[in-house]
Design an enzyme around this catalytic site. Structure first.
Site, mmCIF file in Angstrom:
data_model
loop_
_atom_site.group_PDB
_atom_site.id
_atom_site.type_symbol
_atom_site.label_atom_id
_atom_site.label_comp_id
_atom_site.label_asym_id
_atom_site.label_seq_id
_atom_site.Cartn_x
_atom_site.Cartn_y
_atom_site.Cartn_z
ATOM 1 C CD GLN A 58 -2.931 -1.168 2.243
ATOM 2 O OE1 GLN A 58 -2.550 -1.264 3.409
ATOM 3 N NE2 GLN A 58 -4.195 -1.056 1.896
ATOM 4 C CG HIS A 59 4.689 1.295 0.076
ATOM 5 N ND1 HIS A 59 4.462 0.189 0.861
ATOM 6 C CD2 HIS A 59 5.823 1.065 -0.603
ATOM 7 C CE1 HIS A 59 5.439 -0.676 0.658
ATOM 8 N NE2 HIS A 59 6.279 -0.172 -0.231
ATOM 9 C CB ALA A 60 4.403 4.612 -4.890
#
Length: 138
Positions: A52-54
């Site tokens: 749930q990230h970049a």
């Protein structure tokens, strides 16, 4: 270039014989970067969503060395899901691509190879902020 072309599924040589299986992954050869960090995720159940990230600077290769999981990959415009279920396959995720890992089997061990050492400041953990940085309006 499409998102699937940017984030290819990689297949590593299976060098096994009658003694067992052997998969070799070498940085800057089998994967497109030198490996600076290795970690793995295990003991997650099927309801857990990881990632749930970049990342602004890090590139990754994700490999389920045991069990299976899924990875949702998006750049805010396109999206696709990769099922990781073979220890000789992985998916490459370049910089600035959002990822969600989920659907972990009870025996899943998700190995992650990273191009950088950990730096919390390079993570984008809010999807709306990610879309803004990508220049995408909701």
């Amino acid at each position: 270039m499409t998102l699937k072309e940017m984030c290819p599924v990689l297949y590593f040589g299976d060098l096994g014989d009658k003694r067992g299986k052997l998969v070799v992954i070498e940085g800057a050869q089998a994967i497109p970067f030198d490996i600076k960090r290795v970690f793995y995720i295990y003991d997650s159940d099927s309801t857990v969503i990881r990632g749930q990230h970049a990342n602004r600077e890090s590139e990754f290769v994700l490999i389920n060395v045991a069990g299976q999981s899924k990875v949702r990959i998006t750049d805010g415009r396109e999206e696709f899901v990769v099922g990781l279920n073979k220890p000789m396959m992985g998916v490459y995720i370049p910089k600035m691509i959002w990822k969600d890992m989920y659907g972990f089997s009870s025996d899943s061990v998700l190995l992650v190879l990273a191009s950088t050492h950990y730096d919390d400041k390079e993570y984008i953990r809010n999807y709306d902020e990610y879309l803004k940085e990508m220049g995408i309006k909701k």
